[in-house]
Write an enzyme that holds these catalytic residues in place. Structure first.
Site, PDB file in Angstrom:
ATOM      1  CD  GLU A 225     112.294  -8.497 -54.140  1.00  0.00           C
ATOM      2  OE1 GLU A 225     112.234  -7.514 -54.915  1.00  0.00           O
ATOM      3  OE2 GLU A 225     112.574  -8.390 -52.933  1.00  0.00           O
ATOM      4  CD  GLU A 336     108.554  -2.053 -54.769  1.00  0.00           C
ATOM      5  OE1 GLU A 336     109.212  -1.400 -53.959  1.00  0.00           O
ATOM      6  OE2 GLU A 336     108.830  -3.233 -55.085  1.00  0.00           O
TER       7      GLU A 336
END
Length: 421
Positions: A225, A336
Site C-alpha cells: 500500500e 479509508e
C-alpha cells in the site's frame, strides 16, 4: 487482666495490619515503578533499533528530524534474510505509461501542481544515504504496545462486493474505493489529489492510497500500500504525510508503515517515508497531487515504488510475500477512515477533502489516470472497474472517464452529517 490482654492483642493486630498495608503499598509502588522502568527499557531498545546512526540530521519546520542514514545501514537490513542482500540500485524494467504526464491537465480549470516535502526547506541528504524520519519516544508511547507500534489493526483493507458479507462489517474502518479483480495484476498507478482532512479523534486516521492485494481476506492476505495519510496517533500531529505499508498475513505479525520495521529497501536520497507533504489543496484554490506507481520487476521479482515521475524510492523484496511473489489478484484505489463512534455517533473525521464526490474539481478529492500493470509490464486502463463503500451517506465514490484523466473518480465525504449519524 482480660481487658488488658484484649487491648494488647488489638494493638498487635493493628500494628501487623499497618505494616502489612505499608509493605503492600510499597510493593505495589515498586511493582508500578518496575513496570514503568521495564516499559522505558523496551521503548529505548526499540528506538535504538529504528533510529540508525546518521551521517547528518535535518530539522524540519514541522518538528520532525530527518536523519540521513547510510543506505547499507537502513532498518531493512535488520531482517535475517537480508543480511547478505545486494542492494538493487534500479529496477530491471519500468512499466510503459499510457499518458504523457507533462500534457495531463493543461486546461486552466484543471491545472494541478507538484508537491514536495517540508524538510526540503532546511537541507538535503547526499547520494549514498537515505532520509529516515526519526522516531521519538512519545511516538512509540502513543501505540497500544511497543510491538504494535507502526502497524495497522487487523483487517483494515476494503473488501469488494464478492467478499464474505460477514467480513465487510469490519471494526470501525470505512472506505470509498474503486477496484478491479479477477485477473493477474503486476502493479498499479494513480495520481492522487492531496488534501489535509480533519480527524476528530487522535486514535482515528484518514488516508488515500492504492492497495496491491493477493490471497484471501482471511489470515493470509498479502498487501502492498502507498499514498498519503493524516494519523495523529502515528505521527503526533495532523499533517498530511506520504506513507507506505506492507503485510503478508492480514496485518497480524508481519509488516508496518514506512521504515518502521525491516522489509522495504529504500534507494532514494530525496524522499522520506512518513514525512509531511507540502503544499496541500484548498477549496477553489490551487490543486496539488502526487503520482504513485507500484510494479513487479519481471526479472528480479521485487515490487518497486515510484513517487512522481522521477523518484524511484525502492522495493519490497519478493521473499516477503507468498501470493504476491507471483502476482496480485485485486487492485484498489481510494480512501479509508477509522470511525470510533464516540458517544454512539458517527465520527466527523473527513475523507479526502471532506466533501462528497458530486462537488467536483477544487472541492472534492480525486484519483486520476488510474492504471494497472499487465504481464507484459505495460500500464493499461483498468477493465471492469467497480466501486465500493460501506456507507455512501458518510463517504461516497463516483467514477468517470475522459481523454485527459483517463479513468478517474471523485471520492470522500464529511463523515457525520444529517444523513450519517
Amino acid at each position: 487482666m482480660g481487658a488488658a490482654a484484649h487491648f494488647s492483642k488489638e494493638r498487635v493486630f493493628g500494628g501487623f495490619l499497618f505494616w502489612f498495608c505499608f509493605w503492600g503499598l510499597l510493593s505495589l509502588t515498586c511493582a508500578g515503578r518496575l513496570s514503568v522502568s521495564k516499559q522505558n527499557l523496551e521503548v529505548h531498545k526499540h528506538l535504538n533499533r529504528l533510529n540508525k546512526p546518521a551521517v547528518k540530521s535535518i530539522q524540519s519546520p514541522d518538528g520532525d528530524i530527518i536523519d540521513c542514514v547510510h543506505i547499507s545501514k537502513q532498518p531493512a537490513f535488520d531482517h535475517p534474510f537480508l543480511k547478505d542482500h545486494k542492494i538493487q540500485m534500479k529496477p530491471s524494467y519500468s512499466p510503459e505509461s499510457l499518458f504523457d504526464e507533462s500534457k495531463v491537465s493543461e486546461k486552466p480549470k484543471e491545472r494541478v501542481n507538484p508537491v514536495t516535502q517540508l524538510w526540503h526547506q532546511n537541507g538535503v541528504c547526499s547520494e549514498g544515504t537515505i532520509p529516515v524520519r526519526r522516531t521519538k519516544k512519545e511516538d512509540v508511547l502513543r501505540a497500544s504496545s511497543v510491538k504494535r507500534y507502526g502497524r495497522k489493526k487487523h483487517r483494515s483493507v476494503p473488501l469488494p462486493r464478492s467478499a464474505d458479507p460477514d467480513l465487510i462489517n469490519q471494526s470501525g474502518h470505512q472506505h470509498a474505493i474503486a477496484y478491479v479483480e479477477g485477473g493477474k495484476f503486476y502493479g498499479a498507478k494513480a495520481t492522487i489529489n492531496v488534501w489535509e482532512p480533519k480527524v476528530q479523534n487522535s486514535n482515528e486516521f484518514s488516508l488515500s492510497q492504492l492497495w496491491i492485494l493477493g490471497g484471501s481476506f482471511g489470515q493470509d492476505l498479502n498487501s502492498i500500500e502507498a499514498g498519503w495519510q493524516v494519523s495523529p496517533d502515528l505521527y503526533g500531529d495532523n499533517n498530511t504525510r506520504l506513507f507506505t505499508y506492507w503485510t503478508s498475513d492480514a496485518y497480524q505479525a508481519t509488516g508496518c508503515y514506512n521504515l518502521l520495521c525491516s522489509g522495504f529497501i529504500q534507494i532514494n536520497s530525496q524522499i522520506a517515508m512518513g514525512a509531511s507533504i507540502s503544499p496541500v489543496s484548498g477549496f477553489h484554490n490551487p490543486q496539488y497531487d502526487i503520482s504513485i506507481t507500484i510494479w513487479k520487476d519481471p526479472k528480479e521479482g521485487h515490487w518497486w515504488m515510484q513517487f512522481g515521475d522521477g523518484y524511484v524510492l525502492g522495493y519490497w523484496p519478493s521473499f516477503l510475500f507468498s501470493y504476491l511473489a507471483d502476482s496480485a489478484s485485486i487492485v484498489e484505489w481510494g480512501g479509508e477512515v477509522v470511525n470510533m463512534e464516540e458517544d454512539g455517533h458517527h465520527t466527523t473525521t473527513q475523507m479526502g477533502s471532506g466533501q462528497f464526490p458530486d462537488e467536483g474539481f477544487t472541492k472534492a478529492s480525486y484519483f486520476r489516470n488510474i492504471q494497472v500493470v499487465d504481464s507484459s509490464n505495460n500500464l493499461k486502463e483498468p477493465k471492469g472497474l467497480n466501486t465500493f463503500t460501506e456507507k455512501s451517506n458518510c463517504y461516497d465514490v463516483e467514477v468517470g472517464k475522459n481523454d485527459d484523466w483517463g479513468h478517474y473518480f471523485y471520492y470522500g465525504g464529511p463523515g457525520r452529517n444529517p444523513n450519517c449519524q
